[in-house]
Motif scaffolding. Sequence first.
Motif, PDB file in Angstrom:
ATOM      1  N   MET A  82      12.816  -9.155   1.908  1.00 24.42           N
ATOM      2  CA  MET A  82      13.063  -7.761   2.275  1.00 24.42           C
ATOM      3  C   MET A  82      11.863  -7.133   2.981  1.00 24.42           C
ATOM      4  SD  MET A  82      14.461  -4.660  -0.059  1.00 24.42           S
ATOM      5  CE  MET A  82      16.120  -5.307   0.074  1.00 24.42           C
ATOM      6  N   ALA A  83      10.647  -7.648   2.742  1.00 24.06           N
ATOM      7  CA  ALA A  83       9.430  -7.024   3.273  1.00 24.06           C
ATOM      8  C   ALA A  83       8.974  -7.670   4.560  1.00 24.06           C
ATOM      9  CB  ALA A  83       8.326  -7.108   2.226  1.00 24.06           C
ATOM     10  N   ARG A  84       9.933  -8.096   5.404  1.00 29.90           N
ATOM     11  CA  ARG A  84       9.525  -8.651   6.695  1.00 29.90           C
ATOM     12  C   ARG A  84       8.727  -7.638   7.509  1.00 29.90           C
ATOM     13  NH1 ARG A  84      12.601 -13.132   8.162  1.00 29.90           N
ATOM     14  NH2 ARG A  84      12.882 -14.375   6.271  1.00 29.90           N
ATOM     15  N   LYS A  85       9.123  -6.376   7.401  1.00 30.78           N
ATOM     16  CA  LYS A  85       8.389  -5.296   8.052  1.00 30.78           C
ATOM     17  C   LYS A  85       7.995  -4.290   6.976  1.00 30.78           C
ATOM     18  CE  LYS A  85       9.800  -5.571  12.830  1.00 30.78           C
ATOM     19  NZ  LYS A  85      10.252  -4.814  14.005  1.00 30.78           N
ATOM     20  N   PRO A  86       6.745  -4.321   6.533  1.00 33.14           N
ATOM     21  CA  PRO A  86       6.324  -3.466   5.417  1.00 33.14           C
ATOM     22  C   PRO A  86       6.516  -1.979   5.680  1.00 33.14           C
ATOM     23  CG  PRO A  86       4.697  -5.172   5.848  1.00 33.14           C
ATOM     24  CD  PRO A  86       5.669  -5.219   6.969  1.00 33.14           C
ATOM     25  N   ALA A  87       6.396  -1.546   6.928  1.00 30.98           N
ATOM     26  CA  ALA A  87       6.533  -0.121   7.210  1.00 30.98           C
ATOM     27  C   ALA A  87       7.934   0.373   6.869  1.00 30.98           C
ATOM     28  CB  ALA A  87       6.202   0.154   8.670  1.00 30.98           C
ATOM     29  N   ALA A  88       8.932  -0.421   7.247  1.00 34.43           N
ATOM     30  CA  ALA A  88      10.312  -0.010   6.953  1.00 34.43           C
ATOM     31  C   ALA A  88      10.565   0.009   5.455  1.00 34.43           C
ATOM     32  CB  ALA A  88      11.283  -0.961   7.652  1.00 34.43           C
ATOM     33  N   LEU A  89      10.061  -0.999   4.732  1.00 37.44           N
ATOM     34  CA  LEU A  89      10.244  -1.031   3.295  1.00 37.44           C
ATOM     35  C   LEU A  89       9.533   0.140   2.620  1.00 37.44           C
ATOM     36  CD1 LEU A  89      11.194  -2.435   0.726  1.00 37.44           C
ATOM     37  CD2 LEU A  89       9.135  -3.857   0.817  1.00 37.44           C
ATOM     38  N   ALA A  90       8.335   0.488   3.090  1.00 38.31           N
ATOM     39  CA  ALA A  90       7.617   1.625   2.515  1.00 38.31           C
ATOM     40  C   ALA A  90       8.392   2.913   2.725  1.00 38.31           C
ATOM     41  CB  ALA A  90       6.226   1.731   3.144  1.00 38.31           C
ATOM     42  N   ARG A  91       9.031   3.058   3.906  1.00 35.05           N
ATOM     43  CA  ARG A  91       9.822   4.262   4.138  1.00 35.05           C
ATOM     44  C   ARG A  91      11.016   4.336   3.192  1.00 35.05           C
ATOM     45  NH1 ARG A  91       8.393   3.336   9.616  1.00 35.05           N
ATOM     46  NH2 ARG A  91      10.223   1.985   9.915  1.00 35.05           N
ATOM     47  N   GLU A  92      11.668   3.200   2.952  1.00 31.42           N
ATOM     48  CA  GLU A  92      12.828   3.202   2.064  1.00 31.42           C
ATOM     49  C   GLU A  92      12.427   3.556   0.634  1.00 31.42           C
ATOM     50  OE1 GLU A  92      15.712   3.149   3.098  1.00 31.42           O
ATOM     51  OE2 GLU A  92      15.448   2.450   5.144  1.00 31.42           O
ATOM     52  N   LEU A  93      11.348   2.981   0.149  1.00 33.80           N
ATOM     53  CA  LEU A  93      10.914   3.304  -1.206  1.00 33.80           C
ATOM     54  C   LEU A  93      10.416   4.739  -1.302  1.00 33.80           C
ATOM     55  CD1 LEU A  93       9.006   0.037  -2.206  1.00 33.80           C
ATOM     56  CD2 LEU A  93      11.281   0.764  -2.930  1.00 33.80           C
ATOM     57  N   LEU A  94       9.822   5.219  -0.237  1.00 32.81           N
ATOM     58  CA  LEU A  94       9.309   6.584  -0.243  1.00 32.81           C
ATOM     59  C   LEU A  94      10.436   7.591  -0.366  1.00 32.81           C
ATOM     60  CD1 LEU A  94       6.563   8.013  -0.019  1.00 32.81           C
ATOM     61  CD2 LEU A  94       6.913   8.144   2.449  1.00 32.81           C
ATOM     62  N   ARG A  95      11.642   7.251   0.147  1.00 31.18           N
ATOM     63  CA  ARG A  95      12.775   8.172   0.079  1.00 31.18           C
ATOM     64  C   ARG A  95      13.315   8.333  -1.340  1.00 31.18           C
ATOM     65  NH1 ARG A  95      17.001   6.124   4.373  1.00 31.18           N
ATOM     66  NH2 ARG A  95      18.101   7.977   3.635  1.00 31.18           N
ATOM     67  N   ASN A  96      12.954   7.416  -2.239  1.00 31.53           N
ATOM     68  CA  ASN A  96      13.447   7.506  -3.606  1.00 31.53           C
ATOM     69  C   ASN A  96      12.728   8.567  -4.432  1.00 31.53           C
ATOM     70  OD1 ASN A  96      15.105   5.383  -2.950  1.00 31.53           O
ATOM     71  ND2 ASN A  96      13.800   3.822  -3.912  1.00 31.53           N
ATOM     72  N   PHE A  97      11.566   9.014  -3.954  1.00 31.39           N
ATOM     73  CA  PHE A  97      10.818  10.003  -4.719  1.00 31.39           C
ATOM     74  C   PHE A  97      11.477  11.370  -4.599  1.00 31.39           C
ATOM     75  CE2 PHE A  97       7.798   6.645  -4.234  1.00 31.39           C
ATOM     76  CZ  PHE A  97       7.007   6.708  -5.366  1.00 31.39           C
ATOM     77  N   PRO A  98      11.482  12.147  -5.667  1.00 30.29           N
ATOM     78  CA  PRO A  98      12.068  13.495  -5.603  1.00 30.29           C
ATOM     79  C   PRO A  98      11.330  14.362  -4.606  1.00 30.29           C
ATOM     80  CG  PRO A  98      11.671  12.813  -7.866  1.00 30.29           C
ATOM     81  CD  PRO A  98      11.002  11.802  -7.000  1.00 30.29           C
ATOM     82  N   LYS A  99      12.069  15.233  -3.982  1.00 33.17           N
ATOM     83  CA  LYS A  99      11.448  16.136  -3.029  1.00 33.17           C
ATOM     84  C   LYS A  99      10.713  17.240  -3.773  1.00 33.17           C
ATOM     85  CE  LYS A  99      14.937  15.261   0.501  1.00 33.17           C
ATOM     86  NZ  LYS A  99      15.981  15.854   1.348  1.00 33.17           N
ATOM     87  N   GLY A 100       9.658  17.745  -3.162  1.00 30.09           N
ATOM     88  CA  GLY A 100       8.857  18.771  -3.806  1.00 30.09           C
ATOM     89  C   GLY A 100       9.603  20.070  -3.948  1.00 30.09           C
ATOM     90  N   ARG A 101       9.269  20.855  -4.949  1.00 31.54           N
ATOM     91  CA  ARG A 101       9.920  22.134  -5.212  1.00 31.54           C
ATOM     92  C   ARG A 101       9.485  23.151  -4.170  1.00 31.54           C
ATOM     93  NH1 ARG A 101       9.273  24.598 -11.057  1.00 31.54           N
ATOM     94  NH2 ARG A 101      10.447  22.683 -11.467  1.00 31.54           N
ATOM     95  N   ARG A 102      10.469  23.893  -3.686  1.00 33.28           N
ATOM     96  CA  ARG A 102      10.172  24.945  -2.716  1.00 33.28           C
ATOM     97  C   ARG A 102       9.986  26.269  -3.444  1.00 33.28           C
ATOM     98  NH1 ARG A 102      14.687  23.577   1.945  1.00 33.28           N
ATOM     99  NH2 ARG A 102      13.970  21.457   2.387  1.00 33.28           N
ATOM    100  N   GLY A 103       9.277  27.181  -2.842  1.00 31.65           N
ATOM    101  CA  GLY A 103       9.004  28.463  -3.478  1.00 31.65           C
ATOM    102  C   GLY A 103      10.256  29.308  -3.624  1.00 31.65           C
ATOM    103  N   LYS A 104      10.385  30.000  -4.741  1.00 27.65           N
ATOM    104  CA  LYS A 104      11.562  30.835  -4.988  1.00 27.65           C
ATOM    105  C   LYS A 104      11.634  31.984  -4.009  1.00 27.65           C
ATOM    106  CE  LYS A 104      11.673  29.834  -9.938  1.00 27.65           C
ATOM    107  NZ  LYS A 104      11.659  30.410 -11.297  1.00 27.65           N
ATOM    108  N   SER A 105      10.488  32.541  -3.667  1.00 28.60           N
ATOM    109  CA  SER A 105      10.496  33.701  -2.770  1.00 28.60           C
ATOM    110  C   SER A 105      11.066  33.337  -1.421  1.00 28.60           C
ATOM    111  CB  SER A 105       9.075  34.244  -2.615  1.00 28.60           C
ATOM    112  OG  SER A 105       8.228  33.240  -2.086  1.00 28.60           O
TER     113      SER A 105
END
Length: 858
Positions: free
Chosen positions: A760-783
């Motif tokens: 799966m890691a033939r191209k590490p950049a693509a694999l890093a992007r896929e794993l990076l998408r699994n992280f929760p997105k940061g909380r946005r300000g309520k205001s």
Amino acid sequence: MGDSTPFPSPAAIARAELLTRERFVYDGESLEEALAPGSARRRAMDAALEEVEAGLTQPSIEWRRKFSLLLGLERLLSEDEAHLADGTVLSAHQVDALSGTLTALLAEAQRNGNGAAAPPALPEPTQLASAAIPGEEDSELDDADEGDDEEPEDWPEDEELDEDIQLEDQPEDPNADKRFWFEHATGAGKTVAALGFVEASRTGGILILTHRRNLVDQFNGELRDRGYRDRISAPLLDGHDASNGPVTVETYQWFVRNAGRISDAYTIVVCDEAHTALGEKTSAAIRRWSGPIFIGMTATGALIARHVTDLFPTQTSRFDLAQAARRGVIAPLRCIRIPPGPGVRTIAKVPLRRGEVDTEFDQEMLAELLDQTPFNMAIADLYKTRFNGIPGVVYAAGVRHAYNVAQAFREVGMKAQGVSGETPKRQLARILADYESGKIDVLVNAQLLAEGWNSPRATICMHLAPTASKRIYQQRVGRVTRRHPGKEAGIVIDFVHPATKHDDPVVTLHSLLDRDVYRGGAIVVGPVRRGRGRRVRVERRVLPVTPDPERRAEVFERELWRIAVEHLDYGEQHVWAALAGARVAPNGWRRAKAMLHFDRGGELKRRFLLTALQRNRNPQLRLRALQEIAASRDAEAFDTAIDIMAGWPRDERREGVKVMLQALAERRIGRRDQANAWIWRMAEYTREIHEEYAVQRWPETKRLLGLLVNSSGAAHARNARRLVHAARKEDRRLSAALLAAALAHTPEAEEALRGARTRMARKPAALARELLRNFPKGRRGKSRRRRRSAGAASPGTRPEETAVGTSTLEVDEGESAQDDTLSTEDIAEDTESDAPADDDAEDSGAEAPGEHGAEEAA
């Protein structure tokens, strides 16, 4: 008279005082206190009364030798303020020299208090042949009728010693208990202290010895100015006597030449610059004359203490350079270090020559090395640029070099003049007078002005020729220590590297005073008086110069953020980088990096960042260091940083993994196999995140992972292969999440997972992007979201935008776990956009859709 003798009558005391010109009972003292049986004062009075009864009209030489100085010091120190004949009040350190001598005399008198006779004197030679002390530079200074000045040899040249002859043991020094010495810094008033002994001895003669003829004139001038003109006497020889306390100033050469003829009327001999009396002939003559009390004084006794104490065993007072500067007796001292040019750096190859007193560089080789026209012109230009108009003294390597440097100074427009022992006496006196009047600003010499010349106007001491002798160095520095109106401090210029340690052969001001830290232009010793005519710029940064490892470590601890790192050696630069990384604060991050501006290879910055990752207590700074390591594309540092992250707390480790995956997705770092190993190692750090995503995306994930975890042996390997097979049928993101969430317990299962991950890691950049998408997105300000919700109700807003805004607001206001869970929209978006991907085709599919189909068919 014994101790049982009754106390004398007032009339007897008056007769004794009239004979000796000294008091025996002071105001406020009783007879029992002043003339206690067995005391030194009682024995002096008893001896005086015996001489009165014998019909003497003046004290005998024997009485003067024993009691004249002792009673005189008691009288002088009993005053509220000890002072000279002209009213000059002695300072505390000058009184210390007198009181120390008195204490030693009283102790010696107490040891011999039972009327013990003095040890027999050695037979004195009739007359020694003419001799000259090495270092005497002006042969014209001696009188013409004093004969040949050549020093005689100790044995004939043609007579050889038989190796079998056993030399007799040398006798003990019989007069050692009458020889004392004190150390006072140059400019602290040794001459005035010497005149204190003149004031104390009213009947005993004083012989003052110095090593140069011009100092004889200087001492005579002081005697006249201080009120002792009437006591100045020509040399007393061949039994001539005087009981009015005659004072004679002569040179050591005269003393050696006339040894055996000098009158016993001299009961005190003051040896100025006592270290110059250590020569063989002079010291032998001093030891042979057992009658008077010898008092040596020097500014450099501590630097050659072993030799001084050989001749003067008892030290009565010490007031060194540091003490004098701290008390304000002499001017403070500043220091500037100037690195020598490339042609002068070979000074380390100049050999050292051991002399009678200390060790010094070979002067001929030193002069040959330094006397270069470009170097001389550079020094002249430097002086004019940085110190123009400031009077100074430059010490060169030899007479010829001194004249060449003076010529270079004149060529750049400086008022400079070279002087040496070859300069005629009248011309030298005129040049020195012009210097005092301001017609000359710079005097260049070899060693002529290192001793015996005093000019309060001198401010700069430039050691153009380095020295390995602390004695010579301190004598040079002493020329700029005298206080003068408008003179804020003496400035010492050392031509050495700024980081030169004390163990270097070249003596510096910091090695002389044993200082730990060098700061260019700063006060090295003495009080700091801000805003009072400072002539030099003080640098902000410092350097440790002590060779002691423990003291250097203390400097690093104390002055970490002021150290000039570029001047440290390579090993200490790494030590500084490690300490800085561990202790840097958020407001000092940019400053710490700026201090490593010279690091072209990046090794020190790497050490700084890695230590910040490992030991800094601030989480924000650790992440910042991680970002800079990622941006540097340093594979070695990247690998070490990933290892360090393993020990971080969970939330901080997640943020660190996001930073590193983002760096791998954006740029190429290291080799492909390295990147593959880094990605899956970081995926293991955040396995729960990828497992959570996979479970939400595909419910079957939970069952497959459960089978893998709860099995063992062959079943565990089969379940690992089953999970790999299932992952190949899913899209790239889900497949990467499944493999990241899998945890193998056996080598067979680990091999199966490793193979799938590698494919799966033939191209590490693509694999890093896929794993990076699994992280929760940061909380946005309520205001911000409230503003978006309010904007949706305004006219002109589309209904779908309003719906999205309302939905977002509701989720945010509720008790959401957005940092730990994924929204259903993210999962739906991934399901719609990601097509199933084979393990072998994952990377190429990320680049070209056409290639993805071709590889899938293959």
